[in-house]
Enzyme design. Structure first.
Site, PDB file in Angstrom:
ATOM      1  CD  GLU A 117      -3.144   0.699   0.484  1.00  0.00           C
ATOM      2  OE1 GLU A 117      -2.646   1.501  -0.334  1.00  0.00           O
ATOM      3  OE2 GLU A 117      -4.329   0.727   0.809  1.00  0.00           O
ATOM      4  CG  ASP A 118      -0.827   4.749  -1.745  1.00  0.00           C
ATOM      5  OD1 ASP A 118      -1.565   4.097  -0.973  1.00  0.00           O
ATOM      6  OD2 ASP A 118      -1.281   5.603  -2.534  1.00  0.00           O
ATOM      7  CG  ASP A 167      -5.877   9.121   5.586  1.00  0.00           C
ATOM      8  OD1 ASP A 167      -5.798   9.493   6.762  1.00  0.00           O
ATOM      9  OD2 ASP A 167      -6.341   9.847   4.688  1.00  0.00           O
ATOM     10  CE  LYS A 175      -2.144  11.445   5.207  1.00  0.00           C
ATOM     11  NZ  LYS A 175      -3.280  12.011   4.446  1.00  0.00           N
ATOM     12  CG  PHE A 180      -3.783  15.369   0.600  1.00  0.00           C
ATOM     13  CD1 PHE A 180      -4.594  14.244   0.690  1.00  0.00           C
ATOM     14  CD2 PHE A 180      -3.331  15.760  -0.653  1.00  0.00           C
ATOM     15  CE1 PHE A 180      -4.948  13.528  -0.441  1.00  0.00           C
ATOM     16  CE2 PHE A 180      -3.681  15.044  -1.788  1.00  0.00           C
ATOM     17  CZ  PHE A 180      -4.486  13.929  -1.691  1.00  0.00           C
ATOM     18  CB  ILE A 181       1.801  13.496   1.266  1.00  0.00           C
ATOM     19  CG1 ILE A 181       1.314  12.039   1.448  1.00  0.00           C
ATOM     20  CG2 ILE A 181       2.229  14.101   2.604  1.00  0.00           C
ATOM     21  CD1 ILE A 181       2.408  11.060   1.887  1.00  0.00           C
ATOM     22  CG  ASP A 204      -4.146  10.488  -6.769  1.00  0.00           C
ATOM     23  OD1 ASP A 204      -4.058   9.634  -5.867  1.00  0.00           O
ATOM     24  OD2 ASP A 204      -5.233  10.916  -7.199  1.00  0.00           O
ATOM     25  NE  ARG A 208      -2.363   8.063  -9.693  1.00  0.00           N
ATOM     26  CZ  ARG A 208      -3.061   7.691  -8.636  1.00  0.00           C
ATOM     27  NH1 ARG A 208      -2.446   7.308  -7.546  1.00  0.00           N
ATOM     28  NH2 ARG A 208      -4.375   7.712  -8.646  1.00  0.00           N
TER      29      ARG A 208
HETATM   30  P1  IMP Z   1      -7.884   5.310   3.896  1.00  0.00           P
HETATM   31  O1  IMP Z   1      -8.997   4.410   3.428  1.00  0.00           O
HETATM   32  O2  IMP Z   1      -8.407   6.551   4.546  1.00  0.00           O
HETATM   33  O3  IMP Z   1      -6.883   4.614   4.778  1.00  0.00           O
HETATM   34  O4  IMP Z   1      -7.154   5.850   2.614  1.00  0.00           O
HETATM   35  C1  IMP Z   1      -6.346   5.047   1.876  1.00  0.00           C
HETATM   36  C2  IMP Z   1      -6.197   5.537   0.452  1.00  0.00           C
HETATM   37  O5  IMP Z   1      -6.493   6.917   0.303  1.00  0.00           O
HETATM   38  C3  IMP Z   1      -4.749   5.376   0.041  1.00  0.00           C
HETATM   39  O6  IMP Z   1      -4.531   4.125  -0.563  1.00  0.00           O
HETATM   40  C4  IMP Z   1      -4.554   6.537  -0.903  1.00  0.00           C
HETATM   41  O7  IMP Z   1      -4.903   6.166  -2.218  1.00  0.00           O
HETATM   42  C5  IMP Z   1      -5.507   7.599  -0.415  1.00  0.00           C
HETATM   43  N1  IMP Z   1      -4.832   8.592   0.468  1.00  0.00           N
HETATM   44  C6  IMP Z   1      -4.866   8.661   1.824  1.00  0.00           C
HETATM   45  N2  IMP Z   1      -4.126   9.685   2.284  1.00  0.00           N
HETATM   46  C7  IMP Z   1      -3.599  10.279   1.179  1.00  0.00           C
HETATM   47  C8  IMP Z   1      -2.726  11.404   0.993  1.00  0.00           C
HETATM   48  O8  IMP Z   1      -2.258  12.075   1.929  1.00  0.00           O
HETATM   49  N3  IMP Z   1      -2.419  11.712  -0.299  1.00  0.00           N
HETATM   50  C9  IMP Z   1      -2.882  11.001  -1.375  1.00  0.00           C
HETATM   51  N4  IMP Z   1      -3.704   9.953  -1.245  1.00  0.00           N
HETATM   52  C10 IMP Z   1      -4.048   9.586   0.021  1.00  0.00           C
HETATM   53 MG    MG Z   2      -5.453   8.049  -4.421  1.00  0.00          MG
END
Ligand code: IMP
Ligand code: MG
Length: 178
Positions: free
Chosen positions: A102-103, A106, A134, A155-156, A162, A168
């Site tokens: 995973e990138d 969050d 995070k 946010f990054i 992206d 990206r």
């Molecule tokens: P989550 O479901 O809130 O954990 O979000 C996960 C997905 O949201 C990641 O796989 C990213 O694609 C996107 N995401 C979360 N935080 C960021 C950020 O800071 N920048 C860009 N994409 C993010």
């Molecule tokens: Mg994304």
């Protein structure tokens, strides 16, 4: 501080490429040890995990299988909580050690959704390898097995991440300017 503009927002340089690569290399070594001679399946979470997975694969010293999944969960700079399974695994995961690449994790909503769906493929286990995390935004009980770099709840973009599909291809990671 070097700044860039994507769509309507300004970002400033935050984590240089060399530091990211170091974290990726270290993750590859830790996961290799964890796999303990078994041949893992790395499930790359598209699109964001692609750049990370490319460098991770280059630094992974053992046999491995790459596969891809895609979940859509985000719109703009905020997690929507709505989720769709766009690409499912194509490899047989049954009884095999699986690692999600995973990138970023969050809120954890995407992760919970994916783990729930992946259970149906009956893998030996699914462990999570996330380049960024995070902790302040995370609200799940699921432990993250391998995290590269923890960041504050901002946010990054860059290195696969992206802002509405832009950013990206940046080598460094940039943070949204306050
Ligand atoms: P989550 O479901 O809130 O954990 O979000 C996960 C997905 O949201 C990641 O796989 C990213 O694609 C996107 N995401 C979360 N935080 C960021 C950020 O800071 N920048 C860009 N994409 C993010
Ligand atoms: Mg994304």
């Amino acid at each position: 501080m070097e700044q860039i503009k994507l769509h309507d927002k300004v970002f400033e340089r935050y984590i240089p490429h060399a530091q990211i690569l170091e974290a990726v290399q270290e993750l590859a070594g830790r996961v290799y040890e964890d796999a303990n001679g078994r041949q893992p399946v790395f499930l790359v979470v598209l699109k964001g995990g692609m750049v990370f997975a490319t460098d991770f694969a280059k630094h992974y010293p053992g046999d491995m299988i790459l596969d891809f999944i895609r979940v859509k969960s985000y719109s703009g700079t905020r997690s929507t909580g709505r989720m769709e399974w766009l690409i499912e695994p194509s490899e047989n995961l049954e009884g095999r050690p699986v690692y999600l690449l995973e990138d970023i994790v969050d809120t954890g909503n995407t992760l919970a959704f994916m783990l729930d769906r992946l259970a149906a493929y009956k893998p030996a286990y699914v462990k999570i390898v996330s380049l960024f995390h995070k902790p302040e935004a995370y609200h799940k009980d699921i432990p993250l097995d391998f995290v590269g770099i923890e960041i504050p709840n901002k946010f990054i973009v860059g290195y696969g991440l992206d802002y509405d599909e832009l950013g990206r291809n940046l080598k460094d990671v940039y943070q949204l300017k306050a």
